[in-house]
Design a protein around this motif. Structure first.
Motif, short mmCIF file in Angstrom:
data_model
loop_
_atom_site.label_atom_id
_atom_site.label_comp_id
_atom_site.label_asym_id
_atom_site.label_seq_id
_atom_site.Cartn_x
_atom_site.Cartn_y
_atom_site.Cartn_z
N THR A 102 -8.30 0.51 0.29
CA THR A 102 -6.79 0.64 0.05
C THR A 102 -5.92 0.82 1.05
N GLU A 103 -6.30 1.85 1.85
CA GLU A 103 -5.24 2.09 2.89
C GLU A 103 -5.28 1.22 3.92
N GLU A 104 -6.41 0.75 4.19
CA GLU A 104 -6.61 -0.28 5.50
C GLU A 104 -5.89 -1.49 4.96
N ALA A 105 -6.34 -2.03 3.80
CA ALA A 105 -5.83 -3.19 3.38
C ALA A 105 -4.30 -3.17 3.30
N LEU A 106 -3.67 -2.27 2.68
CA LEU A 106 -2.17 -2.09 2.50
C LEU A 106 -1.66 -2.10 3.83
N THR A 107 -2.10 -1.26 4.68
CA THR A 107 -1.55 -1.29 6.25
C THR A 107 -1.47 -2.67 6.86
N SER A 110 -1.51 7.93 6.71
CA SER A 110 -0.69 7.42 7.29
C SER A 110 0.31 6.04 6.87
N PHE A 111 -0.34 5.37 5.84
CA PHE A 111 0.50 4.33 5.36
C PHE A 111 1.73 4.92 4.42
N LYS A 112 2.63 4.08 4.66
CA LYS A 112 3.81 4.40 3.78
C LYS A 112 4.33 3.25 2.87
N PRO A 113 4.24 3.36 1.52
CA PRO A 113 4.69 1.98 0.89
C PRO A 113 6.41 2.10 0.89
N ASP A 114 6.78 0.72 0.64
CA ASP A 114 8.24 0.43 0.65
C ASP A 114 8.86 0.99 -0.60
N PHE A 115 8.24 0.92 -1.74
CA PHE A 115 8.70 1.51 -2.99
C PHE A 115 7.70 1.91 -4.03
N VAL A 116 8.20 3.29 -4.36
CA VAL A 116 7.13 3.80 -5.39
C VAL A 116 7.97 4.03 -6.59
N GLY A 117 7.38 3.73 -7.89
CA GLY A 117 8.01 4.04 -8.98
C GLY A 117 7.06 4.17 -10.30
N THR A 118 7.55 4.59 -11.30
CA THR A 118 6.94 4.66 -12.59
C THR A 118 7.39 4.27 -13.74
N THR A 119 6.81 4.07 -14.60
CA THR A 119 7.48 3.77 -16.19
C THR A 119 8.24 4.89 -16.80
N GLU A 120 7.75 5.95 -16.22
CA GLU A 120 8.56 7.07 -16.49
C GLU A 120 9.95 7.02 -16.13
N ASP A 121 10.23 6.62 -14.89
CA ASP A 121 11.52 6.40 -14.43
C ASP A 121 12.26 4.87 -15.01
N ALA A 122 11.55 4.02 -15.39
CA ALA A 122 12.19 2.99 -16.12
C ALA A 122 12.25 3.00 -17.72
N GLY A 123 11.39 4.10 -18.14
CA GLY A 123 11.35 4.34 -19.58
C GLY A 123 11.02 3.35 -20.38
N VAL A 124 10.37 2.26 -19.94
CA VAL A 124 9.45 1.18 -20.47
C VAL A 124 7.95 1.08 -19.98
N ALA A 125 7.26 1.04 -20.89
CA ALA A 125 5.65 1.31 -20.42
C ALA A 125 5.21 -0.37 -20.14
N LYS A 126 4.33 -0.49 -19.47
CA LYS A 126 3.24 -1.80 -19.29
C LYS A 126 2.64 -1.93 -20.47
N PRO A 127 2.65 -3.06 -21.04
CA PRO A 127 2.80 -4.50 -20.15
C PRO A 127 4.27 -5.39 -20.83
#
Length: 241
Positions: free
Chosen positions: A109-114, A143-160
């Protein structure tokens, strides 16, 4: 599938069984809960029932009324206990919740995302888990930092439900055509493609909670990959000037 030009602008990732080994916490919780009750049921058999109940409740939450994942986990555990004759108590689900602190990144995960971010691609991480748990998982990066982190809790709508993916696009200022979606769960791929995104299905067997396969009515993912390093190579190919 090759797409010319500097596409995508962002990779939109599912979190739980795609980047983080969430399935481990379920397997370990099932084993500990059965041991707590002295039940002789094979943990894998109990786990499959628990997951099946959870997935059904999860779909209901996506298209009927939003519910937090932890509430669905508790409800599904109660159903699974009844079906297997295990007198599960409300606090049994706390075993699962406590294990969330130990959920780790998959090795790639971390190596690929970096590397992907270094190509000029924004990295989005979006999850059905509550925000406090996603923050806990994301905190595992060294050390990796994503550009955006969010959840369906924030959106109030679940996947899918397609509306939840559209919420992320609005928050990030991206268009459907800008994004490559990547997830391990097939239901998640279906939701993203229904929202109009190109998608890569990550066939990560160790991260899978259920024996999920294609069905006749499924949309076929644009890419099928075995690791995040494969996705990096796809990005390198498509990001060429």
């Amino acid at each position: 599938m090759a797409i010319t030009g500097r596409w995508p602008r962002a990779v939109f990732y599912d979190s739980k069984t795609t980047l983080f080994n969430w399935a481990w916490s379920w397997r370990e919780a099932a084993t500990r809960i059965l041991a707590r009750h002295g039940a002789k049921i094979p943990p894998q058999e109990f786990l499959e029932t628990w997951v099946r109940m959870f997935e059904g409740l999860h779909r209901r939450a996506a298209f009927f009324r939003y519910a937090q994942v932890t509430d669905l986990v508790r409800e599904a555990l109660d159903y699974a206990g009844r079906l297997h004759g295990v007198a599960c108590k409300p606090d049994d689900a706390d075993i699962y919740l406590e294990l969330q602190q130990q959920v780790e990144l998959f090795p790639d995960t971390e190596e690929a995302l970096t590397k992907q971010q270094a190509l000029g691609v924004k990295i989005i991480i979006y999850s059905d888990v509550e925000s406090k748990y996603l923050r806990m998982y994301v905190g595992k990066f060294r050390s990796f930092k994503p550009d955006f982190v969010g959840t369906t809790e924030d959106a109030g709508v679940a996947k899918p439900n397609p509306r939840t993916y559209e919420w992320v696009l609005r928050k990030t200022g991206l268009e459907r055509r800008d994004v490559l979606y990547c997830a391990a769960p097939m239901f998640d791929i279906q939701g993203a493609m229904s929202a109009g995104m190109i998608a890569a299905w990550l066939r990560r067997p160790e991260g899978r909670l259920s024996k999920e396969t294609h069905t006749a009515g499924d949309l076929q993912a644009d890419f099928e990959i075995e690791s995040l390093h494969e996705l990096t190579r796809i990005l390198e190919h498509n990001r060429r000037p």
